[in-house]
Design an enzyme around this catalytic site. Structure first.
Site, mmCIF file in Angstrom:
data_model
loop_
_atom_site.group_PDB
_atom_site.id
_atom_site.type_symbol
_atom_site.label_atom_id
_atom_site.label_comp_id
_atom_site.label_asym_id
_atom_site.label_seq_id
_atom_site.Cartn_x
_atom_site.Cartn_y
_atom_site.Cartn_z
ATOM 1 N N ILE A 1 44.100 -126.131 3.169
ATOM 2 C CA ILE A 1 43.825 -125.288 4.350
ATOM 3 C C ILE A 1 42.346 -124.881 4.427
ATOM 4 C CG2 ILE A 1 44.342 -123.000 3.367
ATOM 5 C CD1 ILE A 1 46.036 -122.522 5.968
ATOM 6 N N ASN B 1 47.155 -110.723 -1.458
ATOM 7 C CA ASN B 1 47.953 -109.600 -1.981
ATOM 8 C C ASN B 1 47.345 -108.334 -1.392
ATOM 9 O OD1 ASN B 1 45.952 -108.445 -3.957
ATOM 10 N ND2 ASN B 1 46.132 -110.520 -4.770
ATOM 11 N N VAL C 1 46.416 -120.145 -2.831
ATOM 12 C CA VAL C 1 45.622 -120.381 -1.623
ATOM 13 C C VAL C 1 44.570 -119.276 -1.452
ATOM 14 C CG1 VAL C 1 47.201 -119.256 0.032
ATOM 15 C CG2 VAL C 1 45.859 -121.224 0.737
ATOM 16 N N ASP C 2 44.870 -118.075 -1.891
ATOM 17 C CA ASP C 2 43.933 -116.945 -1.830
ATOM 18 C C ASP C 2 42.664 -117.277 -2.625
ATOM 19 O OD1 ASP C 2 42.966 -114.405 -1.390
ATOM 20 O OD2 ASP C 2 44.396 -113.374 -2.699
HETATM 21 N N1 AR6 Z 1 45.856 -125.176 1.007
HETATM 22 C C1 AR6 Z 1 47.127 -125.048 1.472
HETATM 23 N N2 AR6 Z 1 48.136 -124.523 0.747
HETATM 24 C C2 AR6 Z 1 47.849 -124.132 -0.516
HETATM 25 C C3 AR6 Z 1 46.556 -124.230 -1.091
HETATM 26 C C4 AR6 Z 1 45.531 -124.778 -0.256
HETATM 27 N N3 AR6 Z 1 44.269 -124.916 -0.696
HETATM 28 N N4 AR6 Z 1 46.606 -123.756 -2.367
HETATM 29 C C5 AR6 Z 1 47.893 -123.388 -2.598
HETATM 30 N N5 AR6 Z 1 48.638 -123.616 -1.489
HETATM 31 P P1 AR6 Z 1 50.438 -118.894 -3.140
HETATM 32 P P2 AR6 Z 1 52.047 -116.559 -2.323
HETATM 33 C C6 AR6 Z 1 50.069 -123.361 -1.256
HETATM 34 O O1 AR6 Z 1 50.856 -118.716 -4.549
HETATM 35 O O2 AR6 Z 1 53.294 -117.168 -2.869
HETATM 36 C C7 AR6 Z 1 47.804 -115.139 -4.937
HETATM 37 O O3 AR6 Z 1 47.397 -114.935 -6.258
HETATM 38 C C8 AR6 Z 1 50.983 -123.262 -2.457
HETATM 39 O O4 AR6 Z 1 51.308 -124.568 -2.936
HETATM 40 O O5 AR6 Z 1 49.017 -119.187 -2.848
HETATM 41 O O6 AR6 Z 1 52.104 -115.906 -0.970
HETATM 42 C C9 AR6 Z 1 47.581 -113.928 -4.051
HETATM 43 O O7 AR6 Z 1 46.440 -113.202 -4.440
HETATM 44 C C10 AR6 Z 1 52.188 -122.568 -1.839
HETATM 45 O O8 AR6 Z 1 52.996 -123.507 -1.152
HETATM 46 O O9 AR6 Z 1 50.798 -117.554 -2.246
HETATM 47 C C11 AR6 Z 1 48.837 -113.144 -4.243
HETATM 48 O O10 AR6 Z 1 48.766 -112.346 -5.396
HETATM 49 C C12 AR6 Z 1 51.551 -121.651 -0.771
HETATM 50 O O11 AR6 Z 1 50.195 -122.093 -0.633
HETATM 51 C C13 AR6 Z 1 49.893 -114.196 -4.423
HETATM 52 O O12 AR6 Z 1 49.216 -115.349 -4.929
HETATM 53 C C14 AR6 Z 1 51.561 -120.176 -1.120
HETATM 54 O O13 AR6 Z 1 51.377 -120.018 -2.517
HETATM 55 C C15 AR6 Z 1 50.533 -114.596 -3.119
HETATM 56 O O14 AR6 Z 1 51.596 -115.481 -3.392
#
Ligand code: AR6
Length: 185
Positions: A17, A30, A39-40
């Protein structure tokens, strides 16, 4: 794959993304807005340190020092990202299952879309909110995401909404949710 809903387009893609050229991308943040993993972390890394500074300012001024609530959304610039804006939202942490979590996840999509529209934006890309570190089951998350976005696009003139999945497996789950929901439209 994409579908048209009135004058709007809803598209599912696989990718990173942080490379999206939509006007806004959504961050699955968060409540602290101070960055994290997943992704954050990728968005903060690609946007540069100005993004963290902007989040600090929002925490201090707009949120009066409080964390951003689950299901709420705020907007910043995109700095070094191709996207001009980042809309930060906080998804629910999966914890067995109480129906409130479904509403909170729907609120993430709804508030992000409303905020984009208030800023006169016409293209936005979402990740799969809550389905990584926050452990929300992806099948349910996909149904909620797609139902919320399609409901919104049925009543609004927005433009383009993309959901960017990070793996082929996640894409397939969202694809079948989209098919299921559009069959019933
Ligand atoms: N592009 C698109 N999708 C992605 C990318 C990317 N570059 N990187 C990861 N994903 P998550 P959550 C996907 O864990 O569950 C963080 O530490 C990933 O494969 O990023 O809402 C925050 O600070 C998954 O399908 O977010 C919060 O503490 C999706 O993005 C916590 O994680 C969401 O995974 C939020 O957890």
């Amino acid at each position: 794959m994409h579908i048209l809903i009135g004058e709007n387009r809803l598209e599912l893609t696989i990718g990173d993304i942080t490379k999206e050229k939509t006007e806004a991308i959504v961050n699955a943040a968060n409540g602290s807005l101070m960055g994290g993993g997943g992704v954050d972390g990728a968005i903060h890394q690609a946007a540069g340190p100005e993004l963290l500074q902007a989040c600090r300012t929002i925490r201090k001024q707009q949120l009066k020092g409080e964390p951003l609530g689950t299901g709420e959304a705020v907007i910043t610039a995109g700095y070094h990202l191709p996207a001009s804006y980042v809309i930060h939202t906080v998804g629910p942490i999966w914890d067995d299952h109480h129906p409130n979590q479904d509403k909170q996840l729907a609120s993430c999509y709804l508030h992000a879309l409303k905020l984009a529209q208030e800023h006169h934006l016409s293209s936005i890309a979402f990740p799969s909110i809550s389905t990584g570190v926050y452990r929300f089951p992806i099948k349910l998350a996909a149904e909620i995401a797609i139902r919320t976005v399609t409901n919104y696009l049925q009543t609004a003139t927005f433009g383009q909404v993309k959901i960017v999945l990070f793996s082929e497996a996640d894409f397939r789950v969202y694809q079948s949710a989209l098919k299921h929901i559009t069959d019933s439209l």
